[in-house]
Write a protein that holds these residues in place. Structure first.
Motif, PDB file in Angstrom:
ATOM      1  N   ILE A 152       0.521  -0.732   0.254  1.00 27.11           N
ATOM      2  CA  ILE A 152      -0.153   0.151   0.019  1.00 27.11           C
ATOM      3  C   ILE A 152       0.869   0.897  -0.069  1.00 27.11           C
ATOM      4  CG2 ILE A 152      -1.956  -1.177   1.340  1.00 27.11           C
ATOM      5  CD1 ILE A 152      -0.618  -0.025   3.478  1.00 27.11           C
ATOM      6  N   GLY A 153       2.131   1.542  -0.369  1.00 26.88           N
ATOM      7  CA  GLY A 153       3.108   2.132  -0.354  1.00 26.88           C
ATOM      8  C   GLY A 153       3.166   2.692   0.479  1.00 26.88           C
ATOM      9  N   ARG A 154       2.954   1.914   2.017  1.00 24.98           N
ATOM     10  CA  ARG A 154       3.790   2.517   3.075  1.00 24.98           C
ATOM     11  C   ARG A 154       5.103   2.440   3.670  1.00 24.98           C
ATOM     12  NH1 ARG A 154       0.800  -0.490   8.913  1.00 24.98           N
ATOM     13  NH2 ARG A 154       1.131  -1.702   7.224  1.00 24.98           N
ATOM     14  N   VAL A 155       6.287   3.666   4.138  1.00 23.41           N
ATOM     15  CA  VAL A 155       7.342   3.565   3.956  1.00 23.41           C
ATOM     16  C   VAL A 155       8.187   2.761   5.597  1.00 23.41           C
ATOM     17  CG1 VAL A 155       9.647   4.768   4.143  1.00 23.41           C
ATOM     18  CG2 VAL A 155       7.822   5.337   2.841  1.00 23.41           C
ATOM     19  N   LYS A 156       8.630   1.518   5.776  1.00 22.24           N
ATOM     20  CA  LYS A 156       8.941   1.570   7.178  1.00 22.24           C
ATOM     21  C   LYS A 156      10.359   1.750   7.443  1.00 22.24           C
ATOM     22  CE  LYS A 156       5.981  -2.462   5.825  1.00 22.24           C
ATOM     23  NZ  LYS A 156       5.364  -4.045   5.916  1.00 22.24           N
ATOM     24  N   HIS A 157      10.798   0.678   8.833  1.00 22.92           N
ATOM     25  CA  HIS A 157      11.818   1.391   9.235  1.00 22.92           C
ATOM     26  C   HIS A 157      13.122   0.466   8.227  1.00 22.92           C
ATOM     27  CE1 HIS A 157      15.516   0.364  11.325  1.00 22.92           C
ATOM     28  NE2 HIS A 157      15.051   1.486  12.464  1.00 22.92           N
ATOM     29  N   ASP A 158      12.953  -0.414   7.646  1.00 24.87           N
ATOM     30  CA  ASP A 158      14.220  -1.154   6.678  1.00 24.87           C
ATOM     31  C   ASP A 158      14.219  -0.744   5.399  1.00 24.87           C
ATOM     32  OD1 ASP A 158      14.945  -2.879   8.727  1.00 24.87           O
ATOM     33  OD2 ASP A 158      13.237  -4.361   7.353  1.00 24.87           O
ATOM     34  N   ASP A 159      13.260   0.066   5.079  1.00 26.13           N
ATOM     35  CA  ASP A 159      13.717   1.479   3.346  1.00 26.13           C
ATOM     36  C   ASP A 159      14.264   2.195   3.792  1.00 26.13           C
ATOM     37  OD1 ASP A 159      11.547  -0.507   2.285  1.00 26.13           O
ATOM     38  OD2 ASP A 159       9.258   0.163   3.422  1.00 26.13           O
ATOM     39  N   VAL A 160      13.568   2.798   5.260  1.00 26.96           N
ATOM     40  CA  VAL A 160      14.445   4.208   4.835  1.00 26.96           C
ATOM     41  C   VAL A 160      15.766   3.931   5.858  1.00 26.96           C
ATOM     42  CG1 VAL A 160      15.062   6.580   7.210  1.00 26.96           C
ATOM     43  CG2 VAL A 160      12.856   5.272   6.405  1.00 26.96           C
ATOM     44  N   ARG A 161      16.130   3.430   6.229  1.00 24.44           N
ATOM     45  CA  ARG A 161      17.889   1.935   6.458  1.00 24.44           C
ATOM     46  C   ARG A 161      18.465   1.787   4.622  1.00 24.44           C
ATOM     47  NH1 ARG A 161      19.896  -2.304   6.955  1.00 24.44           N
ATOM     48  NH2 ARG A 161      18.046  -3.121   6.933  1.00 24.44           N
ATOM     49  N   LYS A 162      18.145   0.876   4.147  1.00 23.00           N
ATOM     50  CA  LYS A 162      18.349   0.650   3.548  1.00 23.00           C
ATOM     51  C   LYS A 162      19.102   1.738   2.323  1.00 23.00           C
ATOM     52  CE  LYS A 162      16.526  -3.748   2.936  1.00 23.00           C
ATOM     53  NZ  LYS A 162      15.291  -4.303   1.687  1.00 23.00           N
ATOM     54  N   HIS A 163      17.535   3.273   2.226  1.00 20.60           N
ATOM     55  CA  HIS A 163      17.921   4.259   1.177  1.00 20.60           C
ATOM     56  C   HIS A 163      19.251   5.212   1.787  1.00 20.60           C
ATOM     57  CE1 HIS A 163      16.946   7.992  -1.176  1.00 20.60           C
ATOM     58  NE2 HIS A 163      17.074   8.582   0.324  1.00 20.60           N
ATOM     59  N   ASP A 164      19.945   5.409   2.725  1.00 23.98           N
ATOM     60  CA  ASP A 164      20.568   5.573   4.156  1.00 23.98           C
ATOM     61  C   ASP A 164      21.526   4.979   3.559  1.00 23.98           C
ATOM     62  OD1 ASP A 164      21.718   7.809   4.982  1.00 23.98           O
ATOM     63  OD2 ASP A 164      22.010   6.650   7.242  1.00 23.98           O
ATOM     64  N   ASP A 165      21.515   3.977   2.671  1.00 26.02           N
ATOM     65  CA  ASP A 165      22.858   2.995   3.329  1.00 26.02           C
ATOM     66  C   ASP A 165      23.070   3.156   1.258  1.00 26.02           C
ATOM     67  OD1 ASP A 165      22.669   2.187   5.386  1.00 26.02           O
ATOM     68  OD2 ASP A 165      21.952   0.233   4.993  1.00 26.02           O
ATOM     69  N   LYS A 166      22.476   3.590  -0.096  1.00 26.87           N
ATOM     70  CA  LYS A 166      22.713   3.912  -0.842  1.00 26.87           C
ATOM     71  C   LYS A 166      23.762   5.348  -0.925  1.00 26.87           C
ATOM     72  CE  LYS A 166      18.295   1.987  -2.696  1.00 26.87           C
ATOM     73  NZ  LYS A 166      16.682   2.535  -3.160  1.00 26.87           N
ATOM     74  N   PRO A 167      24.353   4.246  -1.922  1.00 28.99           N
ATOM     75  CA  PRO A 167      25.409   5.454  -2.591  1.00 28.99           C
ATOM     76  C   PRO A 167      24.856   6.819  -2.945  1.00 28.99           C
ATOM     77  CG  PRO A 167      26.116   3.865  -4.160  1.00 28.99           C
ATOM     78  CD  PRO A 167      24.639   3.325  -2.676  1.00 28.99           C
TER      79      PRO A 167
END
Length: 423
Positions: A152-167
């Motif tokens: 349903i397009g909800r952002v979760k904790h892991d999504d934020v962490r993975k986004h921050d890890d992207k170069p």
């Protein structure tokens, strides 16, 4: 019907605190029955019913501050609160019949996607879990740039962490998350403590002691008294004194007589400051400090100069008993001209008593202790000695006058026979 009102309690008392209600709404009371206890700055008072009736209402609760003349409840006519009729037995609820099939078909269907769509803000904000929002705030990440994998397009904790890890730059190595910081010990952990409100009497004592120090030029002078002669008189006379007067022969009668004699010799110590004037009193109402459960009170021995030793002892005994039973009247606490306080009963060897405003002098007694005393150039003896202290208002009492007053008290105490003449 009549109101329960706070009575007049003396010109210096305008309010009190409801300490305890003895009755409750619906109780039947008779004229003279105690309704409530009221705590004032000086004494606790009992308010009684002025007529027969029923407590119709209580408008001021325990702990509330009330003014003189204020209504705190109502007594109505009647013989008591009527008892409510028993409630009828509850009927057993029958299960509702099932809804027809066509009615069930009309129920709107709600799924997770619909619920989220309904609750999604119209501003277009990203839907995210609380943990995801917290991590985004900590790392300074814009949630609208985070791609969520939720159906349903909800952002979760892991999504934020993975986004921050992207170069963020293809040529730069991916950033490593900072190592977790070790927990820091609380340098000031919570410690057990109780917070209790000060009683009205304790607040009044505190305010008046501070006021006395702020408004007077207070100074203390000291001396010591050889109590040998007084102890000898008490040893020889106490049994006959007790048998004749039905009261013990204590130290306070000696000190009261000595103070009266010294006040007559140095009348300024028996005075009071009133603006730019000095009121020199020609009567001797001596306050005797008494330790009660709720704090120090100072009942007054009236016209102490006209009382004998037995009269003084009886008056002090009566006032002290009333103070400990919390039954002193306002008139017994007002209008003293000089105060005596005895810290020696608690073991105090030396102290600087605080003035009992508006008085300008207070005498402090202390513990009797054996000390070596030089009798003459060749002899030393252990004598029962007591330090005495005079605190005085230096605005109208000079140091020489204060010292002379205390020396006079010492002389009268060390030669008790003179108390019959000069006291």
């Amino acid at each position: 019907m009549s109101e329960i009102k706070v009575p007049e309690m003396g010109e210096s008392i305008t309010e009190g605190t409801v300490s305890k209600w003895v009755v409750k709404e619906g109780d039947t009371v008779s004229q003279g029955d105690v309704l409530l206890e009221l705590e004032t700055d000086k004494v606790n008072l009992e308010i009684s019913a002025e007529e027969d009736g029923v407590i119709e209402s209580i408008t001021r609760q325990e702990g509330e501050t009330v003014q003189v003349g204020e209504s705190v409840g109502v007594i109505g006519a009647g013989s008591g609160a009527p008892k409510a009729p028993p409630a009828p037995p509850a009927k057993e609820d029958k299960p509702a019949p099932p809804a027809p099939a066509n009615e069930q078909a009309r129920e709107p269907k709600t799924d997770l996607a619909t619920a989220v769509a309904v609750s999604k803000p119209e501003t277009g904000d990203t839907i995210a879990t609380p943990a995801a929002r917290k991590l985004a705030r900590e790392r300074g990440i814009d949630l609208t740039a985070v791609q969520g994998n939720d159906p349903i397009g909800r952002v979760k904790h892991d999504d934020v962490r993975k986004h921050d890890d992207k170069p963020t730059n293809l040529g730069a190595p991916p950033s490593k998350p900072a190592p977790p910081k070790p927990p820091v010990a609380d340098s000031n952990p919570a410690k057990p403590a109780d917070r209790v409100p000060m009683s009205r009497r304790r607040r009044t004592i505190a305010n008046r002691l501070v006021e006395a120090q702020h408004n007077a030029a207070m100074l203390t002078t000291f001396n010591e008294v050889d109590m040998t002669a007084i102890l000898d008189v008490r040893k020889r006379r106490k049994d006959k004194f007790k048998e004749k007067h039905d009261v013990g022969l204590g130290f306070m009668s000696f000190f009261t007589k000595a103070v009266v004699g010294a006040l007559k010799a140095y009348p300024m110590v028996n005075a009071e400051i009133d603006g730019d004037d000095v009121i020199i009193k020609k009567y001797y109402d001596i306050g005797i400090a008494v330790s009660a459960k709720e704090g120090l009170v100072v009942p007054v021995v009236r016209d102490a100069d006209r009382l004998g030793f037995a009269g003084i002892e009886k008056e002090i005994s009566s006032l002290a008993s009333k103070a400990r039973n919390n039954s002193l009247s306002l008139s017994e606490l007002q209008g003293g001209t000089f105060t005596i306080t005895n810290g020696g009963v608690f073991g105090s060897l030396l102290s600087t008593p605080i003035l009992n405003a508006p008085q300008v002098g207070i005498l402090g007694m202390h513990k009797i202790q054996l000390r070596p005393v030089a009798i003459d150039n060749e002899r030393m003896e252990n004598r029962p000695m007591m330090y005495i202290a005079l605190s005085y208002d230096h605005r109208i009492i000079d140091g020489s006058e204060a010292v002379s007053f205390l020396v006079k008290v010492k002389e009268l105490l060390e030669d008790p026979e003179t108390l019959l003449i000069e006291g």
